[in-house]
Design a protein around this motif. Sequence first.
Motif, mmCIF file in Angstrom:
data_model
loop_
_atom_site.group_PDB
_atom_site.id
_atom_site.type_symbol
_atom_site.label_atom_id
_atom_site.label_comp_id
_atom_site.label_asym_id
_atom_site.label_seq_id
_atom_site.Cartn_x
_atom_site.Cartn_y
_atom_site.Cartn_z
ATOM 1 N N GLY A 53 10.151 -15.362 7.526
ATOM 2 C CA GLY A 53 10.661 -15.878 6.254
ATOM 3 C C GLY A 53 9.850 -15.390 5.080
ATOM 4 O O GLY A 53 10.403 -15.004 4.036
ATOM 5 N N THR A 54 8.529 -15.384 5.238
ATOM 6 C CA THR A 54 7.653 -14.909 4.157
ATOM 7 C C THR A 54 7.874 -13.424 3.893
ATOM 8 O O THR A 54 7.980 -12.981 2.748
ATOM 9 C CB THR A 54 6.183 -15.162 4.528
ATOM 10 O OG1 THR A 54 5.993 -16.558 4.760
ATOM 11 C CG2 THR A 54 5.258 -14.690 3.411
ATOM 12 N N LEU A 55 7.955 -12.653 4.972
ATOM 13 C CA LEU A 55 8.149 -11.208 4.825
ATOM 14 C C LEU A 55 9.489 -10.903 4.164
ATOM 15 O O LEU A 55 9.577 -10.081 3.245
ATOM 16 C CB LEU A 55 8.090 -10.535 6.201
ATOM 17 C CG LEU A 55 6.783 -10.651 6.989
ATOM 18 C CD1 LEU A 55 6.967 -10.110 8.395
ATOM 19 C CD2 LEU A 55 5.649 -9.920 6.285
ATOM 20 N N VAL A 56 10.536 -11.584 4.629
ATOM 21 C CA VAL A 56 11.874 -11.338 4.105
ATOM 22 C C VAL A 56 11.965 -11.718 2.632
ATOM 23 O O VAL A 56 12.610 -11.016 1.830
ATOM 24 C CB VAL A 56 12.923 -12.102 4.935
ATOM 25 C CG1 VAL A 56 14.271 -12.117 4.227
ATOM 26 C CG2 VAL A 56 13.073 -11.469 6.318
ATOM 27 N N SER A 57 11.327 -12.825 2.246
ATOM 28 C CA SER A 57 11.370 -13.265 0.849
ATOM 29 C C SER A 57 10.838 -12.187 -0.082
ATOM 30 O O SER A 57 11.403 -11.925 -1.158
ATOM 31 C CB SER A 57 10.564 -14.552 0.670
ATOM 32 O OG SER A 57 11.180 -15.628 1.355
ATOM 33 N N ARG A 58 9.772 -11.531 0.323
ATOM 34 C CA ARG A 58 9.188 -10.468 -0.501
ATOM 35 C C ARG A 58 10.150 -9.285 -0.620
ATOM 36 O O ARG A 58 10.318 -8.710 -1.695
ATOM 37 C CB ARG A 58 7.849 -10.024 0.082
ATOM 38 C CG ARG A 58 6.795 -11.128 0.147
ATOM 39 C CD ARG A 58 5.585 -10.685 0.929
ATOM 40 N NE ARG A 58 4.820 -9.678 0.206
ATOM 41 C CZ ARG A 58 3.776 -9.953 -0.585
ATOM 42 N NH1 ARG A 58 3.390 -11.197 -0.764
ATOM 43 N NH2 ARG A 58 3.124 -8.995 -1.193
ATOM 44 N N SER A 395 7.263 1.170 -0.098
ATOM 45 C CA SER A 395 7.750 -0.061 -0.722
ATOM 46 C C SER A 395 6.973 -1.270 -0.236
ATOM 47 O O SER A 395 6.674 -2.182 -1.010
ATOM 48 C CB SER A 395 9.239 -0.234 -0.426
ATOM 49 O OG SER A 395 9.978 0.826 -0.992
ATOM 50 N N SER A 396 6.628 -1.287 1.043
ATOM 51 C CA SER A 396 5.840 -2.407 1.573
ATOM 52 C C SER A 396 4.440 -2.409 0.982
ATOM 53 O O SER A 396 3.906 -3.437 0.619
ATOM 54 C CB SER A 396 5.773 -2.318 3.096
ATOM 55 O OG SER A 396 7.056 -2.416 3.666
ATOM 56 N N SER A 397 3.821 -1.241 0.866
ATOM 57 C CA SER A 397 2.435 -1.180 0.427
ATOM 58 C C SER A 397 2.278 -1.485 -1.053
ATOM 59 O O SER A 397 1.204 -1.840 -1.502
ATOM 60 C CB SER A 397 1.846 0.205 0.723
ATOM 61 O OG SER A 397 2.517 1.207 -0.007
ATOM 62 N N LEU A 398 3.350 -1.366 -1.834
ATOM 63 C CA LEU A 398 3.249 -1.597 -3.273
ATOM 64 C C LEU A 398 3.465 -3.054 -3.652
ATOM 65 O O LEU A 398 3.307 -3.415 -4.803
ATOM 66 C CB LEU A 398 4.264 -0.728 -4.002
ATOM 67 C CG LEU A 398 3.987 0.773 -3.996
ATOM 68 C CD1 LEU A 398 5.098 1.513 -4.702
ATOM 69 C CD2 LEU A 398 2.636 1.095 -4.607
ATOM 70 N N MET A 399 3.874 -3.901 -2.712
ATOM 71 C CA MET A 399 4.182 -5.275 -3.061
ATOM 72 C C MET A 399 2.933 -6.141 -3.054
ATOM 73 O O MET A 399 1.999 -5.874 -2.348
ATOM 74 C CB MET A 399 5.216 -5.833 -2.103
ATOM 75 C CG MET A 399 6.594 -5.246 -2.326
ATOM 76 S SD MET A 399 7.859 -6.137 -1.457
ATOM 77 C CE MET A 399 7.343 -5.926 0.218
#
Length: 399
Positions: A53-58, A395-399
């Motif tokens: 849920g946390t990962l998807v929210s981001r 995209s993952s590393s920039l969040m």
Amino acid sequence: MRTAPGRAKATYGTATGERIARERSVLETLARHGPMSRADLARALGVMRSTTGTLVSRLLDQGMVRIAGQAAMVATSRSVGRPGELLTINPDDQHCIGAEVGVGCFRVIRTDLAGDIREVREHPMAVSAQRPQAVANALVDLIDAAAAAAPRIGGVAIAMPGIVSKGGHVIRLPTLDWQDIPLRSLIADRLAKYGDLWLENDANAFAIGEVTRRQDPDVPVQLFLFLDAGLGGAIVIDGRLMSGQSGLAGEFGHMFLPEPRAGAGAVSKRAEDILGRHAVLARLKKRGMRVKDFEEFLLMHERRDMAAVTAAEDWLDALATLLSSLTSAFNPNEVVLGGAMATLAERELPRLLQGYKNNLLHGTPPAQLVFSQSGAHCVGLGCADICRTAIFRKSSSLM
């Protein structure tokens, strides 16, 4: 007890690295399997649903993932509440360009972020005209045309049928008589508006695409043969491309094989000079058989024309010899075949398997032979998948 600053920083870095890896896994899982509920996604990733849920929210906040609808609910006596939402990649967050420079033809494919093809453009070009600057100009023009209808482009990857250095130099491309051509420098400025640029060998691009798109990616040792104008190869160990000390691993086309029906004492030739499409057509011409192109040869073979059947048998025997040598050297679980010539191998699979297994020493397990389902687009799709994988990571590393 106080934690040293250095230790705190290392812990933070590890946690961030784990999050980045998990977010990338979310994106790759959705891209491979399509819409999934949070519960199914958690099971596929092997993590708690709260973590998902946390990962998807981001990823929802960033726009790379979107809600696709509601999951079907299985009715039970315990069914309460409403069905869960289905999550999917947002395909139009950005698109990817995969380009293939072939002998006599260029092909550019634009895919969305889910990996589906949105546009294919081809441009024929005479071999005599395929000088470096002419290729660079035509290639950039075709990429610009394919990119025009995209929401935005997240990268361009280009495959060449030869040896390409990590710096973008074409070290050797025998079919076009290229040596030490700085291709990246000829195209980089005009393609800078599309973001990152990769230049890759066509067989490596083929392998990357096949590994990225398959539903069951966990195969310990895979070999890839791209059978087209020449013969390219790639080695994948536990899902990772093996490049070797200078990026030349997998050049199976440069291994030597005996010339079919050449008789005792004949000099061996490079595998690509026996198994490549142009080599087969050249041998047919020497025997007085007039064939316009490989497609005509396949039609003649289908009609069981004796000359075409004999040529096919010679080719299959040579391929069986190469496969047995590669099996002895690498002990692979799987050999994946793609490219125009793979059509002939698939059509005559029983004969190929018989020759392959007969050449193996007793007790050597044969690899499973698998044929690409991407057809003529296998290299271009592999290039687009290079871009997609990089977008997921970035995209993952920039969040």
